[in-house]
Design a protein around this motif. Structure first.
Motif, PDB file in Angstrom:
ATOM      1  N   ALA A 174      48.801  40.645  24.695  1.00  0.00           N
ATOM      2  CA  ALA A 174      50.185  40.867  25.120  1.00  0.00           C
ATOM      3  C   ALA A 174      50.278  41.000  26.639  1.00  0.00           C
ATOM      4  CB  ALA A 174      50.756  42.107  24.436  1.00  0.00           C
ATOM      5  N   ILE A 175      49.287  41.683  27.235  1.00  0.00           N
ATOM      6  CA  ILE A 175      49.283  41.835  28.693  1.00  0.00           C
ATOM      7  C   ILE A 175      49.093  40.467  29.349  1.00  0.00           C
ATOM      8  CG2 ILE A 175      47.957  42.762  30.648  1.00  0.00           C
ATOM      9  CD1 ILE A 175      47.541  45.323  28.936  1.00  0.00           C
ATOM     10  N   ALA A 176      48.180  39.658  28.801  1.00  0.00           N
ATOM     11  CA  ALA A 176      47.941  38.310  29.337  1.00  0.00           C
ATOM     12  C   ALA A 176      49.206  37.453  29.198  1.00  0.00           C
ATOM     13  CB  ALA A 176      46.767  37.658  28.614  1.00  0.00           C
ATOM     14  N   ASN A 177      49.880  37.539  28.046  1.00  0.00           N
ATOM     15  CA  ASN A 177      51.096  36.759  27.810  1.00  0.00           C
ATOM     16  C   ASN A 177      52.235  37.176  28.740  1.00  0.00           C
ATOM     17  OD1 ASN A 177      49.835  35.304  25.800  1.00  0.00           O
ATOM     18  ND2 ASN A 177      50.761  36.452  24.124  1.00  0.00           N
ATOM     19  N   ALA A 178      52.301  38.472  29.037  1.00  0.00           N
ATOM     20  CA  ALA A 178      53.370  38.971  29.916  1.00  0.00           C
ATOM     21  C   ALA A 178      53.152  38.446  31.336  1.00  0.00           C
ATOM     22  CB  ALA A 178      53.408  40.491  29.911  1.00  0.00           C
ATOM     23  N   GLY A 179      51.892  38.197  31.692  1.00  0.00           N
ATOM     24  CA  GLY A 179      51.581  37.610  32.992  1.00  0.00           C
ATOM     25  C   GLY A 179      51.871  38.494  34.175  1.00  0.00           C
ATOM     26  N   ALA A 180      52.263  39.723  33.930  1.00  0.00           N
ATOM     27  CA  ALA A 180      52.564  40.631  35.035  1.00  0.00           C
ATOM     28  C   ALA A 180      51.508  41.721  35.082  1.00  0.00           C
ATOM     29  CB  ALA A 180      53.944  41.241  34.839  1.00  0.00           C
ATOM     30  N   GLU A 181      51.467  42.375  36.212  1.00  0.00           N
ATOM     31  CA  GLU A 181      50.514  43.470  36.359  1.00  0.00           C
ATOM     32  C   GLU A 181      51.270  44.710  36.781  1.00  0.00           C
ATOM     33  OE1 GLU A 181      47.498  42.189  39.051  1.00  0.00           O
ATOM     34  OE2 GLU A 181      46.975  40.459  37.821  1.00  0.00           O
ATOM     35  N   GLY A 182      50.658  45.852  36.519  1.00  0.00           N
ATOM     36  CA  GLY A 182      51.270  47.109  36.916  1.00  0.00           C
ATOM     37  C   GLY A 182      52.297  47.579  35.896  1.00  0.00           C
ATOM     38  N   MET A 183      52.877  48.720  36.181  1.00  0.00           N
ATOM     39  CA  MET A 183      53.778  49.371  35.233  1.00  0.00           C
ATOM     40  C   MET A 183      55.074  48.604  34.989  1.00  0.00           C
ATOM     41  SD  MET A 183      51.996  51.721  34.075  1.00  0.00           S
ATOM     42  CE  MET A 183      53.196  52.495  33.011  1.00  0.00           C
ATOM     43  N   GLN A 184      55.454  47.693  35.903  1.00  0.00           N
ATOM     44  CA  GLN A 184      56.687  46.927  35.679  1.00  0.00           C
ATOM     45  C   GLN A 184      56.571  46.013  34.464  1.00  0.00           C
ATOM     46  OE1 GLN A 184      54.701  46.523  38.321  1.00  0.00           O
ATOM     47  NE2 GLN A 184      54.420  44.372  38.803  1.00  0.00           N
ATOM     48  N   ALA A 185      55.346  45.738  34.006  1.00  0.00           N
ATOM     49  CA  ALA A 185      55.139  44.876  32.843  1.00  0.00           C
ATOM     50  C   ALA A 185      55.209  45.649  31.525  1.00  0.00           C
ATOM     51  CB  ALA A 185      53.784  44.180  32.956  1.00  0.00           C
ATOM     52  N   MET A 186      55.303  46.959  31.612  1.00  0.00           N
ATOM     53  CA  MET A 186      55.272  47.815  30.413  1.00  0.00           C
ATOM     54  C   MET A 186      56.289  47.364  29.352  1.00  0.00           C
ATOM     55  SD  MET A 186      53.784  50.575  29.257  1.00  0.00           S
ATOM     56  CE  MET A 186      54.031  51.589  27.833  1.00  0.00           C
ATOM     57  N   GLY A 187      57.529  47.168  29.748  1.00  0.00           N
ATOM     58  CA  GLY A 187      58.579  46.792  28.792  1.00  0.00           C
ATOM     59  C   GLY A 187      58.297  45.464  28.121  1.00  0.00           C
ATOM     60  N   ALA A 188      57.864  44.488  28.892  1.00  0.00           N
ATOM     61  CA  ALA A 188      57.581  43.155  28.348  1.00  0.00           C
ATOM     62  C   ALA A 188      56.413  43.204  27.364  1.00  0.00           C
ATOM     63  CB  ALA A 188      57.278  42.176  29.484  1.00  0.00           C
ATOM     64  N   VAL A 189      55.393  43.968  27.708  1.00  0.00           N
ATOM     65  CA  VAL A 189      54.211  44.077  26.842  1.00  0.00           C
ATOM     66  C   VAL A 189      54.584  44.775  25.531  1.00  0.00           C
ATOM     67  CG1 VAL A 189      51.920  45.119  26.616  1.00  0.00           C
ATOM     68  CG2 VAL A 189      52.580  44.019  28.770  1.00  0.00           C
ATOM     69  N   MET A 190      55.311  45.885  25.623  1.00  0.00           N
ATOM     70  CA  MET A 190      55.704  46.627  24.417  1.00  0.00           C
ATOM     71  C   MET A 190      56.657  45.807  23.547  1.00  0.00           C
ATOM     72  SD  MET A 190      53.885  49.292  24.254  1.00  0.00           S
ATOM     73  CE  MET A 190      54.663  50.062  22.844  1.00  0.00           C
ATOM     74  N   ALA A 191      57.522  45.017  24.173  1.00  0.00           N
ATOM     75  CA  ALA A 191      58.451  44.170  23.412  1.00  0.00           C
ATOM     76  C   ALA A 191      57.679  43.160  22.566  1.00  0.00           C
ATOM     77  CB  ALA A 191      59.412  43.451  24.351  1.00  0.00           C
ATOM     78  N   GLN A 192      56.561  42.672  23.076  1.00  0.00           N
ATOM     79  CA  GLN A 192      55.725  41.738  22.307  1.00  0.00           C
ATOM     80  C   GLN A 192      54.979  42.448  21.184  1.00  0.00           C
ATOM     81  OE1 GLN A 192      52.996  39.076  24.343  1.00  0.00           O
ATOM     82  NE2 GLN A 192      54.194  39.347  26.206  1.00  0.00           N
ATOM     83  N   LEU A 193      54.495  43.646  21.487  1.00  0.00           N
ATOM     84  CA  LEU A 193      53.639  44.358  20.533  1.00  0.00           C
ATOM     85  C   LEU A 193      54.404  45.010  19.379  1.00  0.00           C
ATOM     86  CD1 LEU A 193      51.149  46.107  22.972  1.00  0.00           C
ATOM     87  CD2 LEU A 193      50.622  44.291  21.342  1.00  0.00           C
ATOM     88  N   LYS A 194      55.548  45.574  19.674  1.00  0.00           N
ATOM     89  CA  LYS A 194      56.255  46.393  18.685  1.00  0.00           C
ATOM     90  C   LYS A 194      56.473  45.694  17.340  1.00  0.00           C
ATOM     91  CE  LYS A 194      59.462  50.170  18.735  1.00  0.00           C
ATOM     92  NZ  LYS A 194      60.552  50.851  19.383  1.00  0.00           N
ATOM     93  N   PRO A 195      57.006  44.462  17.301  1.00  0.00           N
ATOM     94  CA  PRO A 195      57.227  43.836  15.983  1.00  0.00           C
ATOM     95  C   PRO A 195      55.915  43.594  15.221  1.00  0.00           C
ATOM     96  CG  PRO A 195      58.172  42.484  17.759  1.00  0.00           C
ATOM     97  CD  PRO A 195      57.500  43.647  18.393  1.00  0.00           C
ATOM     98  N   LYS A 196      54.844  43.312  15.940  1.00  0.00           N
ATOM     99  CA  LYS A 196      53.557  43.035  15.288  1.00  0.00           C
ATOM    100  C   LYS A 196      52.901  44.302  14.757  1.00  0.00           C
ATOM    101  CE  LYS A 196      52.506  39.239  18.459  1.00  0.00           C
ATOM    102  NZ  LYS A 196      51.638  38.837  19.561  1.00  0.00           N
ATOM    103  N   LEU A 197      53.215  45.435  15.387  1.00  0.00           N
ATOM    104  CA  LEU A 197      52.527  46.678  15.058  1.00  0.00           C
ATOM    105  C   LEU A 197      53.311  47.589  14.129  1.00  0.00           C
ATOM    106  CD1 LEU A 197      51.133  47.582  18.599  1.00  0.00           C
ATOM    107  CD2 LEU A 197      49.966  46.420  16.730  1.00  0.00           C
ATOM    108  N   GLN A 198      54.564  47.249  13.837  1.00  0.00           N
ATOM    109  CA  GLN A 198      55.413  48.119  13.030  1.00  0.00           C
ATOM    110  C   GLN A 198      54.736  48.474  11.718  1.00  0.00           C
ATOM    111  OE1 GLN A 198      58.697  49.076  14.314  1.00  0.00           O
ATOM    112  NE2 GLN A 198      58.044  50.651  12.932  1.00  0.00           N
ATOM    113  N   GLY A 199      54.537  49.761  11.511  1.00  0.00           N
ATOM    114  CA  GLY A 199      53.924  50.226  10.273  1.00  0.00           C
ATOM    115  C   GLY A 199      52.411  50.108  10.252  1.00  0.00           C
TER     116      GLY A 199
END
Length: 151
Positions: free
Chosen positions: A109-134
């Motif tokens: 997810a971090i690689a896909n977001a292509g950003a570094e640092g805390m500004q990428a947090m939202g983009a990374v979590m947006a990718q992960l959340k649906p895959k990790l639900q439950g």
């Protein structure tokens, strides 16, 4: 899961619990179904499997909090009831992810977001959340992502 929805599985399990006269299991399943119904009535929607997983996940979290509070108050019998409900609810959640799988998904997810640092947090979590639900504690995943992005 196969073609059957979580709700259909719950209804089938409810019938099985009734036939087996398993009061505790039946009670927990009824709690789940009544929570689904409450959400459907309140929000005028029909719960799909993705939303059902979110609801089940939330129910487990609520019960874990209750267990901690009951144990802190030395109410072991109440904690035991909550733990039994957690066990039933978790039967309807997907298998939790192992630490290696989770780390791989975070890296991807971090690689896909292509950003570094805390500004990428939202983009990374947006990718992960649906895959990790439950399948993983989103709060714990968020901490892992923060650590990775900060490092």
């Amino acid at each position: 899961m196969s073609d059957t929805s979580i709700r259909d599985t719950l209804k089938a399990e409810m019938k099985t619990a009734m036939k087996a006269r398993d009061k505790e299991r039946l009670g927990a399943i009824r709690l789940i179904l009544s929570e689904f119904k409450r959400i459907e009535v309140d929000e005028r929607i029909e719960i799909d499997d993705a939303r059902a997983l979110a609801v089940l996940d939330k129910m487990v979290k609520q019960r874990r909090d209750s267990v901690q509070q009951y144990k802190a108050a030395n109410r072991e019998e109440l904690a035991a009831v909550e733990e039994q409900e957690i066990a039933v609810i978790q039967e309807f959640l997907p298998t939790p992810l192992g630490e290696e799988e989770l780390r791989a998904m975070i890296d991807e997810a971090i690689a896909n977001a292509g950003a570094e640092g805390m500004q990428a947090m939202g983009a990374v979590m947006a990718q992960l959340k649906p895959k990790l639900q439950g399948r993983a504690d989103i709060g714990a995943v968020s901490k892992l992502v923060k650590t990775r992005l900060a490092g």
